[in-house]
Every structure is written in C-alpha cells, then in structure tokens.
Scaffold this active site. Structure first.
Site, PDB file in Angstrom:
ATOM      1  N   THR A   1      -4.688  -5.243  13.401  1.00 58.76           N
ATOM      2  CA  THR A   1      -3.687  -6.301  13.471  1.00 58.76           C
ATOM      3  C   THR A   1      -2.265  -5.791  13.230  1.00 58.76           C
ATOM      4  OG1 THR A   1      -3.155  -8.443  12.511  1.00 58.76           O
ATOM      5  CG2 THR A   1      -3.981  -6.815  11.007  1.00 58.76           C
TER       6      THR A   1
ATOM      7  N   TYR B   1     -13.412  -7.539  15.332  1.00 49.01           N
ATOM      8  CA  TYR B   1     -14.128  -6.281  15.047  1.00 49.01           C
ATOM      9  C   TYR B   1     -14.901  -6.393  13.724  1.00 49.01           C
ATOM     10  CZ  TYR B   1     -11.275  -4.152  18.691  1.00 49.01           C
ATOM     11  OH  TYR B   1     -10.681  -3.858  19.871  1.00 49.01           O
TER      12      TYR B   1
ATOM     13  N   TRP C   1       0.828  -1.216   0.000  1.00 49.73           N
ATOM     14  CA  TRP C   1       0.000   0.000   0.000  1.00 49.73           C
ATOM     15  C   TRP C   1       0.861   1.263   0.000  1.00 49.73           C
ATOM     16  CZ3 TRP C   1      -0.353  -3.871   3.710  1.00 49.73           C
ATOM     17  CH2 TRP C   1       0.297  -3.641   4.911  1.00 49.73           C
TER      18      TRP C   1
ATOM     19  N   CYS D   1      10.332   4.890  17.883  1.00 46.91           N
ATOM     20  CA  CYS D   1       9.849   5.311  19.202  1.00 46.91           C
ATOM     21  C   CYS D   1       8.814   4.282  19.669  1.00 46.91           C
ATOM     22  CB  CYS D   1       9.239   6.711  19.109  1.00 46.91           C
ATOM     23  SG  CYS D   1       8.989   7.459  20.724  1.00 46.91           S
TER      24      CYS D   1
ATOM     25  N   GLU E   1      -5.755   0.682   5.645  1.00 44.71           N
ATOM     26  CA  GLU E   1      -5.964   1.365   6.934  1.00 44.71           C
ATOM     27  C   GLU E   1      -6.997   0.635   7.782  1.00 44.71           C
ATOM     28  OE1 GLU E   1      -4.184   3.591   8.198  1.00 44.71           O
ATOM     29  OE2 GLU E   1      -3.019   4.193   6.458  1.00 44.71           O
TER      30      GLU E   1
ATOM     31  N   TYR F   1      -9.299   9.288  11.878  1.00 44.98           N
ATOM     32  CA  TYR F   1      -7.979   8.778  11.551  1.00 44.98           C
ATOM     33  C   TYR F   1      -7.928   8.284  10.093  1.00 44.98           C
ATOM     34  CZ  TYR F   1      -4.378   5.422  10.802  1.00 44.98           C
ATOM     35  OH  TYR F   1      -3.358   4.746  10.214  1.00 44.98           O
TER      36      TYR F   1
ATOM     37  N   ASP G   1      -2.774   8.429  15.264  1.00 46.13           N
ATOM     38  CA  ASP G   1      -3.038   7.069  15.728  1.00 46.13           C
ATOM     39  C   ASP G   1      -2.186   6.823  16.973  1.00 46.13           C
ATOM     40  OD1 ASP G   1      -0.459   6.746  14.787  1.00 46.13           O
ATOM     41  OD2 ASP G   1      -0.870   4.878  13.720  1.00 46.13           O
TER      42      ASP G   1
HETATM   43  S1  SF4 Z   1      14.620   9.919  21.937  1.00 49.34           S
HETATM   44 FE1  SF4 Z   1      13.588   8.015  22.441  1.00 49.34          FE
HETATM   45  S2  SF4 Z   1      11.622   8.623  23.292  1.00 49.34           S
HETATM   46 FE2  SF4 Z   1      12.459  10.415  22.268  1.00 49.34          FE
HETATM   47  S3  SF4 Z   1      11.584  10.366  20.216  1.00 49.34           S
HETATM   48 FE3  SF4 Z   1      13.544   9.284  20.103  1.00 49.34          FE
HETATM   49  S4  SF4 Z   1      13.036   7.126  20.457  1.00 49.34           S
HETATM   50 FE4  SF4 Z   1      11.272   8.345  21.121  1.00 49.34          FE
END
Ligand code: SF4
Length: 352
Positions: free
Chosen positions: A43, A82, A24, A192, A37, A120, A138
C-alpha cells in the site's frame, strides 16, 4: 560522471534533509521494521501508516502477535489485500515466539528463513536493524538505478534481477547499510518518481544517463506479459429472520481463511437460472425468492480479475442441510474478516 562514493554521499545528504518522519524510522527494532516492510509492500505510505499503528497498538511485540488468533489478524489486515502475507506474518511470529523465545533472528540467513520473508524484506531488516551489508532492491531502487546508469535490461527478467542486485550491492555503503538503503528507496519515492521526476532540481542530474539521453520515461524497462485469469463469482446473499450466511474460504486460493457469502463460481457470466440450479449444493433451497441481482463489478488482483455480483435471496421454504455455512446475526457480520467485494457490499446493505 560522479563516482560511486560521490553518489552515495549526495544520496545520504539528500535523505537526511528530505526524509519523511515515519514511526518505523524512529526505531531499529526488527519487529517494527518487519511489520512496516510487510505492510508497505501492499500500500501507499498514508494508508500503510494506519495499518502499522493498528498492528503495533494491538500487538506491541512479536509474542502478542503470535498469541493472536488468525481470524483476528486477518480482520486487522482487512482491506490491504494479499492475505497470504498476513497469514505468513502470523506464522513467522509464532516461529519467533515459540522456537526463538521471542528473539528476532539477527542474521540475514535466519531472517530470510522466516515464512513469507523474501530477499527484499530480509535485506531491509538485516541492514536497518542489525547494520548488516545487504542491499535492498525494491521498485524504487530499480527505477533509480535504471535511470542513473541508463540500464534497459528488463527489471522483471532473470538477467535484470541479477544485474540490478549486483549493482545495488556494489553501490551499498557498508558502514551505513540501513541509512543507505532507506536513502535509495526514499529518493525513488520522492525525487526520482515514476512520472515527471523533478530532474531540474535533482542532486544527481549531472551524472544521470537517462537524463543525458532523454530516456527518463523509457526506464526502467519491464517485459510484463503476466497472463490474467478471469473468474466469475456469484455471491448469494441469503436472508433468513435477520440472519445471513457466510462461509470460510479454504484451499490454496485467493482470500484463504477469509469469510464470504456462499459462492457459485463460473467460468463466464452465466444466466441467473444456471446459478440457481447450483444452490442446493450450498444447502440453499432453489425456490428461494430473488430480491435483487446486482450489476457485475470487478476486483483487479495482480494475476486475476474477479468479476462478481450479488444475488440477494429470501428464505421461503424449509431449511436444508447447511452445515458448511455459518448462520450469522446480521448485526454481528462486521466482526468477520472479509475480502474487499464483501466489505463494500456490507456497507451498502440496508439491514446492517
Ligand atoms: S535526474 Fe531525473 S531521472 Fe535522473 S536520478 Fe534525478 S530525478 Fe531521476
């Protein structure tokens, strides 16, 4: 502190170098973006990929999805959970096919007016397919923003949704909204991450407030408090000359329009005798012979825990009225769209 322009620039650069190759992402066709989406809300990517391929192979365009039967769509969706999303997807496809001549709507307001499409999904389709400046928010985006800017307002509160929505809109790249939104989501998914993000090798570690204040595992904040409803399902597996019985779930409830074994629902874990007393309401003779009773198992849904067991019976006396049940040759039973507990039971039954 890096400014918004620098943050955006680094994120886009990171995305181009690190994004996963996914089907996609090789298209801007709104039908495929929409499908991906809706499926990915359910999942993980690896499982979602198989469903995406299955849907696009069966229904390469929105008109073919619209022309499918609901039973067929639910069968393809089986295992994702769902199920109301699958029904809405199908309904929206019909709207596009029948009222819009198969042309996907190209404004945010018309996209969000489709059945089952929320903010979203509308923002994702509008930005990726039509280059419209709508920011997606999201779970990944909530997490990146909460940590980067050190925000502890609960993301599931009204104030939190407003605050994060405004911040995401402010950070949005109006020239490349689709790229920007995908970069934000992919950064949250790969870099992150919810647990143990690799902050040492993060392109934003010089400006991340959560890192500076050692709050990474505390952000984002969720107030939670979802009240869980417990339900107790006694499924009756009745065998009768290499046939078994199913019923279609109706009404405004979980697993609507899926098939299941006849069910006696209770408010608690009742004794077998209590369950058997209710069998005649299902058209099953109460003197049927019990072959086995399974242990209780649990299916966890977002707001409900379904405790279920299977009571296997053999027909020993003449049939009573069973007009609400479907008599199914056991070899055909896999053709029906069923919820996960039934799917797992079918895989175990020796007569399959
Ligand atoms: S430093 Fe760590 S917590 Fe901050 S944005 Fe980067 S990965 Fe995320």
């Amino acid at each position: 502190m890096a400014d918004f322009e620098q943050i955006k620039g680094r994120l886009h650069h990171w995305y181009q170098a690190n994004k996963r190759q996914l089907p996609w992402r090789e298209t801007t066709d709104p039908y495929f973006i929409w499908l991906s989406e809706v499926i990915l809300q359910q999942t993980r990517i690896d499982q979602g990929l198989a469903y995406f391929r299955r849907f696009t192979e069966h229904y390469p365009n929105v008109k073919l999805l619209a022309n499918a039967s609901e039973d067929e769509v639910l069968k393809l969706w089986q295992g994702l959970g769902y199920y109301s999303r699958a029904r809405n997807l199908h309904q929206a496809a019909k709207t596009i096919a029948q009222q819009m001549n198969g042309n996907f709507p190209d404004t945010y307001n018309n996209i969000i007016a489709l059945k089952g499409v929320g903010e979203y999904t509308a923002a994702a389709i509008a930005s990726i397919s039509f280059n419209l400046p709508h920011a997606v928010v999201d779970g990944n985006v909530f997490r990146v923003l909460a940590r980067l800017f050190g925000i502890d307002t609960p993301i599931d509160s009204t104030a939190g949704k407003k605050l994060f929505g405004e911040l995401a809109a402010e950070l949005l790249d109006h020239h490349h909204p689709g790229l920007h939104n995908q970069a934000m989501m992919e950064f949250g998914a790969l870099q992150c991450t919810p647990k143990n993000p690799n902050c040492t090798n993060c392109i934003l570690n010089d400006c991340c407030i959560a890192l500076q204040e050692s709050k990474i595992d505390k952000l984002p904040v969720k107030q939670g408090k979802i009240k869980i409803r417990h339900r107790y399902f006694n499924y009756i597996v009745l065998t009768d000359d290499r046939h078994s019985y199913l019923q279609k779930r109706t009404g405004n409830d979980i697993w609507k329009n899926l098939f299941e074994f006849p069910l006696v629902e209770a408010g608690e874990k009742t004794e077998i005798d209590q369950v058997l007393k209710q069998l005649d309401q299902l058209g099953i003779p109460t003197e049927s012979q019990i072959l086995s009773v399974s242990n209780w198992q649990k299916q966890v849904l977002s707001h409900q825990h379904i405790h279920y067991r299977f009571i296997q019976l053999e027909q020993t006396s003449p049939k009573t009225d069973r007009s609400n049940l479907i008599r199914v040759d056991q070899k055909d039973i896999f053709k029906f769209a069923v919820p996960k507990p039934i799917e797992q039971k079918l895989a175990q039954l020796e007569w399959i």
